[in-house]
Design a protein around this motif. Sequence first.
Motif, PDB file in Angstrom:
ATOM      1  N   VAL A  54       0.800  -1.231   0.000  1.00 46.46           N
ATOM      2  CA  VAL A  54       0.000   0.000   0.000  1.00 46.46           C
ATOM      3  C   VAL A  54       0.828   1.274   0.000  1.00 46.46           C
ATOM      4  CG1 VAL A  54      -1.898  -1.203   1.145  1.00 46.46           C
ATOM      5  CG2 VAL A  54      -0.231   0.036   2.528  1.00 46.46           C
ATOM      6  N   MET A  55       2.128   1.177   0.303  1.00 50.77           N
ATOM      7  CA  MET A  55       2.969   2.372   0.328  1.00 50.77           C
ATOM      8  C   MET A  55       3.927   2.465  -0.853  1.00 50.77           C
ATOM      9  SD  MET A  55       3.987   2.550   4.373  1.00 50.77           S
ATOM     10  CE  MET A  55       2.730   2.552   5.652  1.00 50.77           C
ATOM     11  N   ASP A  56       4.036   1.376  -1.623  1.00 49.98           N
ATOM     12  CA  ASP A  56       5.009   1.365  -2.703  1.00 49.98           C
ATOM     13  C   ASP A  56       4.371   0.936  -4.015  1.00 49.98           C
ATOM     14  OD1 ASP A  56       7.391   1.472  -4.100  1.00 49.98           O
ATOM     15  OD2 ASP A  56       8.082  -0.469  -3.415  1.00 49.98           O
ATOM     16  N   LEU A  57       3.909  -0.298  -4.083  1.00 50.99           N
ATOM     17  CA  LEU A  57       3.427  -0.829  -5.360  1.00 50.99           C
ATOM     18  C   LEU A  57       2.167  -0.121  -5.850  1.00 50.99           C
ATOM     19  CD1 LEU A  57       3.979  -4.665  -4.779  1.00 50.99           C
ATOM     20  CD2 LEU A  57       5.508  -3.008  -5.866  1.00 50.99           C
ATOM     21  N   LEU A  58       1.156   0.004  -4.996  1.00 50.48           N
ATOM     22  CA  LEU A  58      -0.090   0.627  -5.427  1.00 50.48           C
ATOM     23  C   LEU A  58       0.077   2.115  -5.730  1.00 50.48           C
ATOM     24  CD1 LEU A  58      -3.080   0.339  -6.037  1.00 50.48           C
ATOM     25  CD2 LEU A  58      -3.549   0.653  -3.589  1.00 50.48           C
ATOM     26  N   PRO A  59       0.721   2.916  -4.878  1.00 47.73           N
ATOM     27  CA  PRO A  59       0.899   4.329  -5.228  1.00 47.73           C
ATOM     28  C   PRO A  59       1.693   4.537  -6.520  1.00 47.73           C
ATOM     29  CG  PRO A  59       1.305   3.994  -2.896  1.00 47.73           C
ATOM     30  CD  PRO A  59       1.198   2.631  -3.502  1.00 47.73           C
ATOM     31  N   GLY A  60       2.733   3.715  -6.727  1.00 45.21           N
ATOM     32  CA  GLY A  60       3.489   3.841  -7.970  1.00 45.21           C
ATOM     33  C   GLY A  60       2.638   3.571  -9.188  1.00 45.21           C
ATOM     34  N   ALA A  61       1.764   2.566  -9.081  1.00 42.83           N
ATOM     35  CA  ALA A  61       0.890   2.252 -10.202  1.00 42.83           C
ATOM     36  C   ALA A  61      -0.151   3.347 -10.418  1.00 42.83           C
ATOM     37  CB  ALA A  61       0.191   0.909  -9.957  1.00 42.83           C
ATOM     38  N   MET A  62      -0.680   3.910  -9.329  1.00 39.21           N
ATOM     39  CA  MET A  62      -1.672   4.978  -9.469  1.00 39.21           C
ATOM     40  C   MET A  62      -1.069   6.188 -10.160  1.00 39.21           C
ATOM     41  SD  MET A  62      -4.126   4.905  -6.063  1.00 39.21           S
ATOM     42  CE  MET A  62      -2.796   5.165  -4.891  1.00 39.21           C
ATOM     43  N   GLU A  63       0.153   6.496  -9.839  1.00 39.66           N
ATOM     44  CA  GLU A  63       0.819   7.633 -10.482  1.00 39.66           C
ATOM     45  C   GLU A  63       1.028   7.395 -11.969  1.00 39.66           C
ATOM     46  OE1 GLU A  63       4.987  10.220 -10.079  1.00 39.66           O
ATOM     47  OE2 GLU A  63       4.483   8.663  -8.612  1.00 39.66           O
ATOM     48  N   ALA A  64       1.299   6.130 -12.331  1.00 37.92           N
ATOM     49  CA  ALA A  64       1.626   5.818 -13.724  1.00 37.92           C
ATOM     50  C   ALA A  64       0.392   5.601 -14.595  1.00 37.92           C
ATOM     51  CB  ALA A  64       2.525   4.587 -13.784  1.00 37.92           C
ATOM     52  N   VAL A 195      13.108 -15.107 -19.633  1.00 36.70           N
ATOM     53  CA  VAL A 195      11.875 -15.061 -20.425  1.00 36.70           C
ATOM     54  C   VAL A 195      11.837 -13.818 -21.301  1.00 36.70           C
ATOM     55  CG1 VAL A 195       9.362 -14.832 -20.282  1.00 36.70           C
ATOM     56  CG2 VAL A 195      10.553 -16.462 -18.809  1.00 36.70           C
ATOM     57  N   MET A 196      12.134 -12.662 -20.689  1.00 39.54           N
ATOM     58  CA  MET A 196      12.065 -11.413 -21.430  1.00 39.54           C
ATOM     59  C   MET A 196      13.137 -11.329 -22.510  1.00 39.54           C
ATOM     60  SD  MET A 196       9.494  -9.715 -20.351  1.00 39.54           S
ATOM     61  CE  MET A 196       9.896  -8.169 -21.121  1.00 39.54           C
ATOM     62  N   GLY A 197      14.351 -11.767 -22.174  1.00 44.43           N
ATOM     63  CA  GLY A 197      15.458 -11.621 -23.104  1.00 44.43           C
ATOM     64  C   GLY A 197      15.457 -12.615 -24.241  1.00 44.43           C
ATOM     65  N   LEU A 198      14.931 -13.824 -23.996  1.00 42.27           N
ATOM     66  CA  LEU A 198      14.985 -14.870 -25.012  1.00 42.27           C
ATOM     67  C   LEU A 198      13.658 -15.100 -25.723  1.00 42.27           C
ATOM     68  CD1 LEU A 198      17.208 -17.473 -23.120  1.00 42.27           C
ATOM     69  CD2 LEU A 198      17.907 -15.669 -24.709  1.00 42.27           C
ATOM     70  N   ILE A 199      12.565 -15.004 -25.001  1.00 44.33           N
ATOM     71  CA  ILE A 199      11.256 -15.290 -25.605  1.00 44.33           C
ATOM     72  C   ILE A 199      10.567 -14.013 -26.065  1.00 44.33           C
ATOM     73  CG2 ILE A 199       8.992 -16.337 -25.216  1.00 44.33           C
ATOM     74  CD1 ILE A 199      10.265 -18.161 -23.179  1.00 44.33           C
ATOM     75  N   PHE A 200      10.675 -12.956 -25.274  1.00 42.37           N
ATOM     76  CA  PHE A 200      10.054 -11.674 -25.623  1.00 42.37           C
ATOM     77  C   PHE A 200      11.128 -10.602 -25.657  1.00 42.37           C
ATOM     78  CE2 PHE A 200       6.816 -14.063 -23.205  1.00 42.37           C
ATOM     79  CZ  PHE A 200       5.900 -14.253 -24.226  1.00 42.37           C
ATOM     80  N   PRO A 201      11.918 -10.550 -26.728  1.00 46.16           N
ATOM     81  CA  PRO A 201      13.036  -9.609 -26.769  1.00 46.16           C
ATOM     82  C   PRO A 201      12.643  -8.155 -26.975  1.00 46.16           C
ATOM     83  CG  PRO A 201      12.858 -10.778 -28.846  1.00 46.16           C
ATOM     84  CD  PRO A 201      11.836 -11.389 -27.923  1.00 46.16           C
ATOM     85  N   VAL A 202      11.346  -7.866 -27.145  1.00 46.27           N
ATOM     86  CA  VAL A 202      10.922  -6.479 -27.328  1.00 46.27           C
ATOM     87  C   VAL A 202      10.520  -5.886 -25.982  1.00 46.27           C
ATOM     88  CG1 VAL A 202      10.170  -6.887 -29.678  1.00 46.27           C
ATOM     89  CG2 VAL A 202       8.552  -7.202 -27.815  1.00 46.27           C
ATOM     90  N   ASP A 203      10.584  -4.573 -25.890  1.00 46.06           N
ATOM     91  CA  ASP A 203      10.244  -3.897 -24.638  1.00 46.06           C
ATOM     92  C   ASP A 203       8.764  -4.023 -24.325  1.00 46.06           C
ATOM     93  OD1 ASP A 203      12.845  -3.135 -24.377  1.00 46.06           O
ATOM     94  OD2 ASP A 203      12.525  -1.050 -24.991  1.00 46.06           O
ATOM     95  N   LEU A 204       8.456  -4.189 -23.031  1.00 44.41           N
ATOM     96  CA  LEU A 204       7.081  -4.118 -22.567  1.00 44.41           C
ATOM     97  C   LEU A 204       6.761  -2.670 -22.219  1.00 44.41           C
ATOM     98  CD1 LEU A 204       6.681  -7.207 -20.200  1.00 44.41           C
ATOM     99  CD2 LEU A 204       5.793  -6.931 -22.508  1.00 44.41           C
ATOM    100  N   SER A 205       5.493  -2.346 -22.314  1.00 44.67           N
ATOM    101  CA  SER A 205       5.060  -1.003 -21.951  1.00 44.67           C
ATOM    102  C   SER A 205       5.279  -0.773 -20.456  1.00 44.67           C
ATOM    103  CB  SER A 205       3.576  -0.840 -22.289  1.00 44.67           C
ATOM    104  OG  SER A 205       3.033   0.277 -21.624  1.00 44.67           O
ATOM    105  N   PRO A 206       5.837   0.379 -20.081  1.00 42.68           N
ATOM    106  CA  PRO A 206       5.968   0.687 -18.647  1.00 42.68           C
ATOM    107  C   PRO A 206       4.628   0.661 -17.928  1.00 42.68           C
ATOM    108  CG  PRO A 206       7.302   2.185 -19.949  1.00 42.68           C
ATOM    109  CD  PRO A 206       6.471   1.398 -20.926  1.00 42.68           C
ATOM    110  N   ASP A 207       3.564   1.053 -18.609  1.00 36.79           N
ATOM    111  CA  ASP A 207       2.239   1.011 -17.994  1.00 36.79           C
ATOM    112  C   ASP A 207       1.817  -0.417 -17.694  1.00 36.79           C
ATOM    113  OD1 ASP A 207       2.142   3.730 -18.136  1.00 36.79           O
ATOM    114  OD2 ASP A 207       0.698   3.826 -19.791  1.00 36.79           O
ATOM    115  N   LEU A 208       2.174  -1.352 -18.570  1.00 34.52           N
ATOM    116  CA  LEU A 208       1.847  -2.754 -18.321  1.00 34.52           C
ATOM    117  C   LEU A 208       2.591  -3.268 -17.098  1.00 34.52           C
ATOM    118  CD1 LEU A 208       0.511  -5.408 -19.089  1.00 34.52           C
ATOM    119  CD2 LEU A 208       2.398  -5.824 -20.699  1.00 34.52           C
ATOM    120  N   ILE A 209       3.856  -2.881 -16.961  1.00 35.77           N
ATOM    121  CA  ILE A 209       4.632  -3.279 -15.785  1.00 35.77           C
ATOM    122  C   ILE A 209       3.984  -2.737 -14.516  1.00 35.77           C
ATOM    123  CG2 ILE A 209       6.829  -3.047 -14.589  1.00 35.77           C
ATOM    124  CD1 ILE A 209       6.908  -4.957 -16.925  1.00 35.77           C
ATOM    125  N   GLN A 210       3.561  -1.486 -14.549  1.00 37.03           N
ATOM    126  CA  GLN A 210       2.924  -0.894 -13.370  1.00 37.03           C
ATOM    127  C   GLN A 210       1.602  -1.589 -13.045  1.00 37.03           C
ATOM    128  OE1 GLN A 210       4.061   1.192 -11.193  1.00 37.03           O
ATOM    129  NE2 GLN A 210       5.982   1.612 -12.253  1.00 37.03           N
TER     130      GLN A 210
END
Length: 267
Positions: A54-64, A195-210
């Motif tokens: 509630v102090m890190d993950l959720l606020p960061g996502a709300m901002e993004a 997984v990211m480097g070998l199977i999905f070598p393209v960048d993910l959206s920062p919004d998706l990560i959040q």
Amino acid sequence: MVAANVGTALALTCLGATGTAVGGAMVVAQPDMSFERLGFLQGVAAGLMLAISVMDLLPGAMEAIGFGAANLCFYVGVAFFALVVVAIPEPSLEGIIKEDDSSKGSKKWRREVLFSGLITALGITLHNFPEGVSVYLASMKSSAMGASLAVAIALHNVPEGIAVALPVFFATKSRWEGFKYAAVSGMAEPLAVVVMGLIFPVDLSPDLIQAMLAGVGGIMAFLSFHELMPLAFQHAGRRPATAAVFLGMAVMSGNLYLVDHWLGLSH
């Protein structure tokens, strides 16, 4: 160049993953602990994980991604892990424990504690995977940025290792099992890089990560309320457990402040 960046990201996520192993080692290196101490430490772990949520993950996502989208992802995480808890059967400890079910240390009690540890390990593994993705993306932009994020994640992972190793150690009476589950739960971060480097070598959206991290926040909150807090109250009693939860939250608040303001590793 991409391969070099993937190698850097892999090394950095291994650094972050050592945090859970360190947390597990802190538990298993202790002398014999009482049930009251178990409950108190589980309360601390619950507070640590709740604060991360509630102090890190959720606020960061709300901002993004905005208040509505972040909260939707958060509660999707809650619902998802509620289904996981229902779907995963409790493990059997037949042949390991012979005590009567009516006392602490009984087959029923130790089964419940082990189940709590396994569920927590699964939740932290899910937590660590998107963190590994975050380190990967940061490393693609800058090795220094990836290193900063990896250090911050390693600090967060120490209490998570404690949350995993405590119940496993008490249920199995094996220091190695407690350490092993804590260490393995952190390996999702290097796996994410593979997984990211070998199977999905393209960048993910920062919004998706959040969005993913908001869902992970829901999982962490569910774990705190459903698994760790009830055991803390059962083993330590109401007042010590309540104090432990707030102590854990205060420690993590200080950790977040240190990472964000003093070390400049905000993520």
